[in-house]
Design a protein around this motif. Structure first.
Motif, PDB file in Angstrom:
ATOM      1  N   VAL A  39       0.878  -1.172   0.000  1.00 58.88           N
ATOM      2  CA  VAL A  39       0.000   0.000   0.000  1.00 58.88           C
ATOM      3  C   VAL A  39       0.912   1.217   0.000  1.00 58.88           C
ATOM      4  N   GLN A  40       0.820   2.033  -1.084  1.00 60.61           N
ATOM      5  CA  GLN A  40       1.740   3.158  -1.221  1.00 60.61           C
ATOM      6  C   GLN A  40       1.023   4.421  -1.674  1.00 60.61           C
ATOM      7  N   ASP A  41       1.489   5.539  -1.167  1.00 56.07           N
ATOM      8  CA  ASP A  41       1.030   6.868  -1.575  1.00 56.07           C
ATOM      9  C   ASP A  41       1.979   7.352  -2.667  1.00 56.07           C
ATOM     10  N   PHE A  42       1.479   7.458  -3.899  1.00 57.59           N
ATOM     11  CA  PHE A  42       2.293   7.979  -4.996  1.00 57.59           C
ATOM     12  C   PHE A  42       2.026   9.456  -5.236  1.00 57.59           C
ATOM     13  N   GLY A  43       0.962   9.988  -4.648  1.00 65.92           N
ATOM     14  CA  GLY A  43       0.667  11.412  -4.780  1.00 65.92           C
ATOM     15  C   GLY A  43       0.673  11.848  -6.230  1.00 65.92           C
ATOM     16  N   ILE A  44       1.529  12.801  -6.569  1.00 61.67           N
ATOM     17  CA  ILE A  44       1.644  13.310  -7.939  1.00 61.67           C
ATOM     18  C   ILE A  44       2.864  12.730  -8.653  1.00 61.67           C
ATOM     19  N   ARG A  45       3.408  11.671  -8.115  1.00 62.34           N
ATOM     20  CA  ARG A  45       4.615  11.071  -8.692  1.00 62.34           C
ATOM     21  C   ARG A  45       4.255   9.944  -9.672  1.00 62.34           C
ATOM     22  N   GLY A  46       3.541  10.306 -10.731  1.00 58.83           N
ATOM     23  CA  GLY A  46       3.100   9.323 -11.712  1.00 58.83           C
ATOM     24  C   GLY A  46       4.230   8.563 -12.360  1.00 58.83           C
ATOM     25  N   ILE A  47       5.340   9.238 -12.616  1.00 59.06           N
ATOM     26  CA  ILE A  47       6.474   8.556 -13.251  1.00 59.06           C
ATOM     27  C   ILE A  47       7.024   7.466 -12.329  1.00 59.06           C
ATOM     28  N   HIS A  48       7.023   7.719 -11.030  1.00 63.39           N
ATOM     29  CA  HIS A  48       7.475   6.698 -10.080  1.00 63.39           C
ATOM     30  C   HIS A  48       6.527   5.497 -10.082  1.00 63.39           C
ATOM     31  N   LEU A  49       5.238   5.772 -10.185  1.00 60.23           N
ATOM     32  CA  LEU A  49       4.264   4.690 -10.266  1.00 60.23           C
ATOM     33  C   LEU A  49       4.491   3.866 -11.536  1.00 60.23           C
ATOM     34  N   ALA A  50       4.739   4.527 -12.653  1.00 59.74           N
ATOM     35  CA  ALA A  50       4.982   3.795 -13.910  1.00 59.74           C
ATOM     36  C   ALA A  50       6.172   2.847 -13.752  1.00 59.74           C
TER      37      ALA A  50
END
Length: 161
Positions: A39-50
């Motif tokens: 369970v992770q908070d990626f916030g506005i870090r879409g590139i990190h999620l990718a």
């Protein structure tokens, strides 16, 4: 082997209801989860999620504010159908990658996606501000329960091998 599941909260905590995904993940982070569940908070870090999605997951649950023309606070569960082919080039602005752009970027990076489910909430206000509107705040617990049910359903349905 236990199924691998990623629960990812998305959103900007400085844009009122856009912080829905982040708020739900904060709620979910207080629970203990079975092995294989992240369970992770990626916030506005879409590139990190990718880049995180280059890891093999059996289920990815994205939590975000979504516009579907319903009343503010309406919670949606949508089975995403990511295209296995690389999507069009997307901006590499880490602050501007929405869920669709993230999912289309994964094949461009050489990854493949398993099942992706979006748990979203109709925002009332995504203007500048901290804190969810009352209708969206009321939806946080509902969404957290839906995510829990999805994860437990996969863990029970697939079991461990």
């Amino acid at each position: 082997m236990s199924p691998r599941i990623l629960v990812a909260g998305l959103g900007n905590m400085f844009c009122t209801d856009d912080a829905f995904g982040v708020s739900v993940v904060a709620e979910l982070a207080q629970q203990s989860w079975p092995e294989g569940v992240e369970v992770q908070d990626f916030g506005i870090r879409g590139i990190h999620l990718a880049y995180q999605l280059l890891e093999p997951y059996d289920l990815v649950v994205l939590i975000d504010a979504v516009h579907r023309e319903g009343p503010a606070g309406t919670v949606y569960v949508v089975e995403a159908e990511p295209d296995p082919e690389p999507g069009p080039e997307v901006s590499m602005d880490a602050h501007d990658l929405g869920p669709d752009a993230v999912l289309s970027l994964v094949p461009r990076l050489g990854g493949t996606l398993g099942r992706v489910v979006v748990v979203g909430c109709e925002p009332g206000d995504i203007g500048t501000g901290i804190g969810l509107t009352p209708a969206v705040q009321d939806a946080v617990e509902t969404a957290a329960q839906l995510v829990t049910d999805l994860v437990i359903g996969v863990k029970v349905g697939e079991g461990t091998s």
